[in-house]
Design a protein around this motif. Structure first.
Motif, PDB file in Angstrom:
ATOM      1  N   LYS A  39       0.835  -1.209   0.000  1.00 28.71           N
ATOM      2  CA  LYS A  39       0.000   0.000   0.000  1.00 28.71           C
ATOM      3  C   LYS A  39       0.863   1.249   0.000  1.00 28.71           C
ATOM      4  CE  LYS A  39      -3.692   2.435   2.434  1.00 28.71           C
ATOM      5  NZ  LYS A  39      -4.692   2.401   3.526  1.00 28.71           N
ATOM      6  N   GLN A  40       1.886   1.271   0.835  1.00 29.37           N
ATOM      7  CA  GLN A  40       2.755   2.441   0.901  1.00 29.37           C
ATOM      8  C   GLN A  40       3.432   2.702  -0.437  1.00 29.37           C
ATOM      9  OE1 GLN A  40       5.158   0.990   4.134  1.00 29.37           O
ATOM     10  NE2 GLN A  40       3.932   2.022   5.700  1.00 29.37           N
ATOM     11  N   LEU A  41       3.909   1.655  -1.078  1.00 27.66           N
ATOM     12  CA  LEU A  41       4.554   1.810  -2.378  1.00 27.66           C
ATOM     13  C   LEU A  41       3.564   2.219  -3.460  1.00 27.66           C
ATOM     14  CD1 LEU A  41       6.917  -1.283  -2.223  1.00 27.66           C
ATOM     15  CD2 LEU A  41       7.663   1.087  -2.495  1.00 27.66           C
ATOM     16  N   ALA A 138      -1.276   2.621   7.435  1.00 24.76           N
ATOM     17  CA  ALA A 138      -0.039   2.452   6.668  1.00 24.76           C
ATOM     18  C   ALA A 138       0.410   3.751   6.007  1.00 24.76           C
ATOM     19  CB  ALA A 138      -0.222   1.369   5.603  1.00 24.76           C
ATOM     20  N   VAL A 139      -0.555   4.570   5.601  1.00 28.88           N
ATOM     21  CA  VAL A 139      -0.253   5.844   4.944  1.00 28.88           C
ATOM     22  C   VAL A 139      -1.015   6.937   5.672  1.00 28.88           C
ATOM     23  CG1 VAL A 139      -0.361   7.182   2.813  1.00 28.88           C
ATOM     24  CG2 VAL A 139       0.094   4.718   2.714  1.00 28.88           C
ATOM     25  N   GLN A 140      -0.296   7.893   6.206  1.00 27.34           N
ATOM     26  CA  GLN A 140      -0.942   8.989   6.917  1.00 27.34           C
ATOM     27  C   GLN A 140      -1.597   9.929   5.923  1.00 27.34           C
ATOM     28  OE1 GLN A 140       1.670  11.160   9.517  1.00 27.34           O
ATOM     29  NE2 GLN A 140       0.081  12.579  10.209  1.00 27.34           N
ATOM     30  N   ALA A 141      -2.854  10.280   6.170  1.00 28.58           N
ATOM     31  CA  ALA A 141      -3.577  11.185   5.277  1.00 28.58           C
ATOM     32  C   ALA A 141      -2.932  12.565   5.297  1.00 28.58           C
ATOM     33  CB  ALA A 141      -5.037  11.278   5.687  1.00 28.58           C
ATOM     34  N   ALA A 142      -2.761  13.147   4.120  1.00 32.46           N
ATOM     35  CA  ALA A 142      -2.145  14.466   4.000  1.00 32.46           C
ATOM     36  C   ALA A 142      -3.213  15.552   4.072  1.00 32.46           C
ATOM     37  CB  ALA A 142      -1.387  14.568   2.682  1.00 32.46           C
ATOM     38  N   PRO A 160       5.167  14.064   0.937  1.00 38.97           N
ATOM     39  CA  PRO A 160       6.360  13.311   0.530  1.00 38.97           C
ATOM     40  C   PRO A 160       6.090  11.855   0.193  1.00 38.97           C
ATOM     41  CG  PRO A 160       6.321  13.571   2.915  1.00 38.97           C
ATOM     42  CD  PRO A 160       5.174  14.389   2.373  1.00 38.97           C
ATOM     43  N   ASN A 161       4.891  11.362   0.555  1.00 37.45           N
ATOM     44  CA  ASN A 161       4.559   9.960   0.300  1.00 37.45           C
ATOM     45  C   ASN A 161       3.903   9.724  -1.052  1.00 37.45           C
ATOM     46  OD1 ASN A 161       5.454   9.056   2.904  1.00 37.45           O
ATOM     47  ND2 ASN A 161       3.603   9.962   3.772  1.00 37.45           N
ATOM     48  N   GLU A 167       0.922  18.986   2.260  1.00 35.84           N
ATOM     49  CA  GLU A 167       0.872  18.604   3.669  1.00 35.84           C
ATOM     50  C   GLU A 167      -0.120  19.474   4.438  1.00 35.84           C
ATOM     51  OE1 GLU A 167       4.605  18.492   5.623  1.00 35.84           O
ATOM     52  OE2 GLU A 167       5.367  16.803   4.466  1.00 35.84           O
ATOM     53  N   ASP A 168      -0.286  20.698   3.971  1.00 35.38           N
ATOM     54  CA  ASP A 168      -1.179  21.646   4.643  1.00 35.38           C
ATOM     55  C   ASP A 168      -2.270  22.119   3.685  1.00 35.38           C
ATOM     56  OD1 ASP A 168       0.563  21.853   7.062  1.00 35.38           O
ATOM     57  OD2 ASP A 168       1.955  22.728   5.608  1.00 35.38           O
TER      58      ASP A 168
END
Length: 241
Positions: A39-41, A138-142, A160-161, A167-168
């Motif tokens: 998922k991260q990839l 697994a992936v933090q929501a931006a 960055p993901n 990010e904001d």
């Protein structure tokens, strides 16, 4: 994978052809996979081009992966078969570019990483609901933060993901001259634009920036002008004090 969704007959043929070929060379049937890493990839490497509901990605350059496999799954093709097709497409994508002239690069991920991505996509494609357990985090929501101008510079990093987001999603600044910058540590090209004020260059692994003069009491919208990125949610609101 191209812009258009693979026709049903072609997709079925690809599924049938992919599974035995991959199994014969140590493929999907005997390859253990880490779906959390997958998922991260996927989000980092593939999400900018593909929509996949469980991953939270909304890319439009390539096909919607939930729609691409929906019919085949309804007709009885299993997760292993879909995983084989995804794995094969990662390594050997369609040769022709899509309608926008964009061609999917081969081997965006390879080796075990390709197996991980294929396994994750196959496990969630066309399925209702959301990821649970370790996959859910697994992936933090931006987009949850607020950028604040400091000493005449307003920095609004790209995620960055690889998510199509800053990010904001909010920013504040004081009136007057300011440098608006977007650091981008991902490998996906982004820029930052405010209509009527300025536009930074599209960069990957760099910083996009421009200088502007902000008016007190005004609200501006900043966004990424790369096709499909703003539509997928890469924008935010700048409030000037």
């Amino acid at each position: 994978m191209g812009k258009r969704i693979m026709p049903r007959a072609a997709l079925c043929a690809a599924i049938v052809a992919a599974v035995p070929a991959l199994s014969a060379c140590g493929g999907v049937k005997d390859q253990q996979a880490d779906v959390v890493a997958g998922k991260q990839l996927f989000v980092k490497k593939c999400g900018a081009c593909h929509t996949l509901s469980h991953a939270g990605t909304k890319g439009t350059t390539g096909p919607n992966l939930d729609e691409a496999f929906q019919q085949s799954l309804q007709e009885g093709f299993g997760e292993t078969a879909v995983r084989g097709v995804v794995y094969k497409q990662i390594l050997y994508p369609n040769r022709l570019p899509n309608a926008q002239g964009i061609k999917m690069p081969s081997k965006l991920v390879s080796g075990e990483d390709a197996h991980d991505v294929a396994a994750y996509v196959a496990s969630v494609t066309a399925k209702p609901g959301k990821d649970t357990g370790r996959l859910a985090t697994a992936v933090q929501a931006a987009g949850g933060g607020t950028a604040v101008e400091k000493d005449g510079t307003l920095s609004i990093p790209a995620d960055p993901n690889g998510q199509l987001a800053y990010e904001d999603a909010k920013a504040t600044a004081t009136a007057g001259p300011v440098t608006i910058e977007m650091p981008n540590k991902s490998g996906i090209g982004h820029d930052i634009v405010i209509d009527g004020l300025g536009k930074g260059e599209v960069v990957s692994d760099g910083t996009s920036s421009f200088k502007a003069t902000l008016e007190a009491g005004k609200t501006y919208t900043y966004y990424c002008s790369v096709p499909g990125h703003r539509q997928a949610g890469m924008q935010g609101t700048l409030t000037v004090k």
